[in-house]
Design an enzyme around this catalytic site. Sequence first.
Site, short mmCIF file in Angstrom:
data_model
loop_
_atom_site.label_atom_id
_atom_site.label_comp_id
_atom_site.label_asym_id
_atom_site.label_seq_id
_atom_site.Cartn_x
_atom_site.Cartn_y
_atom_site.Cartn_z
N GLY A 163 -5.82 1.23 -15.12
CA GLY A 163 -7.16 1.34 -15.72
C GLY A 163 -8.20 0.57 -14.95
O GLY A 163 -7.99 0.21 -13.78
N HIS B 262 -9.31 4.89 -7.23
CA HIS B 262 -8.47 5.74 -8.08
C HIS B 262 -8.95 7.20 -7.97
O HIS B 262 -8.16 8.13 -7.98
CB HIS B 262 -8.57 5.31 -9.54
N GLY C 66 -1.98 4.31 -3.38
CA GLY C 66 -2.97 3.93 -2.38
C GLY C 66 -2.42 2.96 -1.34
O GLY C 66 -1.58 2.12 -1.64
N GLU C 67 -2.95 3.08 -0.13
CA GLU C 67 -2.59 2.14 0.94
C GLU C 67 -3.17 0.75 0.68
O GLU C 67 -2.79 -0.21 1.33
CB GLU C 67 -3.12 2.64 2.29
N LYS C 68 -4.11 0.67 -0.24
CA LYS C 68 -4.68 -0.63 -0.60
C LYS C 68 -3.57 -1.63 -0.94
O LYS C 68 -3.66 -2.80 -0.61
CB LYS C 68 -5.62 -0.43 -1.79
N GLN D 144 3.45 -2.55 -1.76
CA GLN D 144 3.88 -1.79 -2.94
C GLN D 144 4.22 -0.35 -2.55
O GLN D 144 5.25 0.19 -2.96
CB GLN D 144 2.76 -1.81 -3.98
N SER E 266 -11.77 -2.27 -5.90
CA SER E 266 -10.66 -2.90 -6.62
C SER E 266 -11.10 -3.26 -8.02
O SER E 266 -12.25 -3.70 -8.22
CB SER E 266 -10.22 -4.17 -5.88
N SER E 267 -10.19 -3.10 -8.98
CA SER E 267 -10.53 -3.44 -10.37
C SER E 267 -10.90 -4.92 -10.46
O SER E 267 -11.73 -5.33 -11.26
CB SER E 267 -9.34 -3.17 -11.29
N ARG E 268 -10.27 -5.74 -9.62
CA ARG E 268 -10.50 -7.19 -9.69
C ARG E 268 -11.88 -7.59 -9.17
O ARG E 268 -12.35 -8.69 -9.49
CB ARG E 268 -9.41 -7.93 -8.93
P1 AMP Z 1 -4.07 -0.11 -9.93
O1 AMP Z 1 -4.80 0.48 -11.09
O2 AMP Z 1 -4.77 -1.27 -9.29
O3 AMP Z 1 -2.61 -0.39 -10.25
O4 AMP Z 1 -4.06 1.01 -8.80
C1 AMP Z 1 -3.55 2.29 -9.05
C2 AMP Z 1 -3.42 3.01 -7.74
O5 AMP Z 1 -4.69 3.11 -7.10
C3 AMP Z 1 -2.48 2.29 -6.74
O6 AMP Z 1 -1.70 3.26 -6.09
C4 AMP Z 1 -3.46 1.64 -5.79
O7 AMP Z 1 -2.92 1.41 -4.51
C5 AMP Z 1 -4.59 2.66 -5.74
N1 AMP Z 1 -5.84 2.04 -5.31
C6 AMP Z 1 -6.40 0.90 -5.79
N2 AMP Z 1 -7.54 0.63 -5.11
C7 AMP Z 1 -7.68 1.61 -4.18
C8 AMP Z 1 -8.66 1.89 -3.18
N3 AMP Z 1 -9.72 1.11 -2.97
N4 AMP Z 1 -8.49 3.00 -2.42
C9 AMP Z 1 -7.43 3.82 -2.61
N5 AMP Z 1 -6.47 3.61 -3.53
C10 AMP Z 1 -6.60 2.52 -4.31
#
Ligand code: AMP
Length: 276
Positions: free
Chosen positions: A31, A37, A146-148, A152, A184-186
Amino acid sequence: MLIIKDISNLQSYLNAYQNRKYSIGYVPTMGALHKGHGELIKQSKKDNHKTIVSIFINEKQFSSKEDFENYPRNKGFDYDFCIDNEVDILFEPSSEEIFNNDEKIIKNKNFKDMLCDKFRKGHFDGVITVLDKFFSIIKSNKVYFGEKDYQQLKIIEKFIEEKYKSLDLISIQTKRHEEGIAYSSRNEKLSKKQTQDFISFHIQTKNFISSLEKSLDIENANLKANEFMTSQDVEKFEYFEFRNNTDLSFIGSISEARLFYAIYKGKVRLIDNLKV
Ligand code: AMP
């Protein structure tokens, strides 16, 4: 868009899709959705008949209750975001139903004791434990990461190879703000000043990478990375190092490497990786 909160309801829709031979793309998230995302969703929509996004803040992958409780939550916005991105199903189950008193933790055996695994013990065990639940419920054709979160991604790639051979993992490049930092969510937790500092750290890091000779090997590049970090005004960092793109080792030339970092701005932990 359907918002589904329980497994049995989800499975009746999935059965109907499977009867129609629809291909299903799955995008797991925690989320607080953003354009990063959005890239995963866009690709899934291109590749599949139906796209499912899950929103689940997985307690098992946080090392402290505080970090879990402080993780950004933005429900109303997330619903609108998924509607705007034409998601077919938003799956938002409860922790009780997903784990159903199952205390078993799957232990990750790959890419251990390095990068995030070294500093967040048990984090990736929590990640694959929850993905195991979601993969076996959703049984999608493809799943998007994501490669971010590069370590993982590599760990999940191995997990899928071992346990979900028919599932296709699609990796998506990091989506960045104009200034270069990754979505980034953070980031939402950063003050204006912290955001500005983070942007300038990121720009200097990029300049540092461009200044390196292409013939350098990873080990020597890491000596330079240490020097660079001592010149930076960063209160706290966990790692800032080059590693081989493929096996995350220190072997190879810099042209096969990525620079990985985890730094803190105040209490906010920020990770990124940059291809050389
Ligand atoms: P999260 O909600 O942070 O667990 O991320 C969910 C998915 O989105 C994971 O596969 C992340 O690697 C990907 N993701 C997060 N930030 C980015 C970004 N800036 N670009 C591409 N993918 C992302």
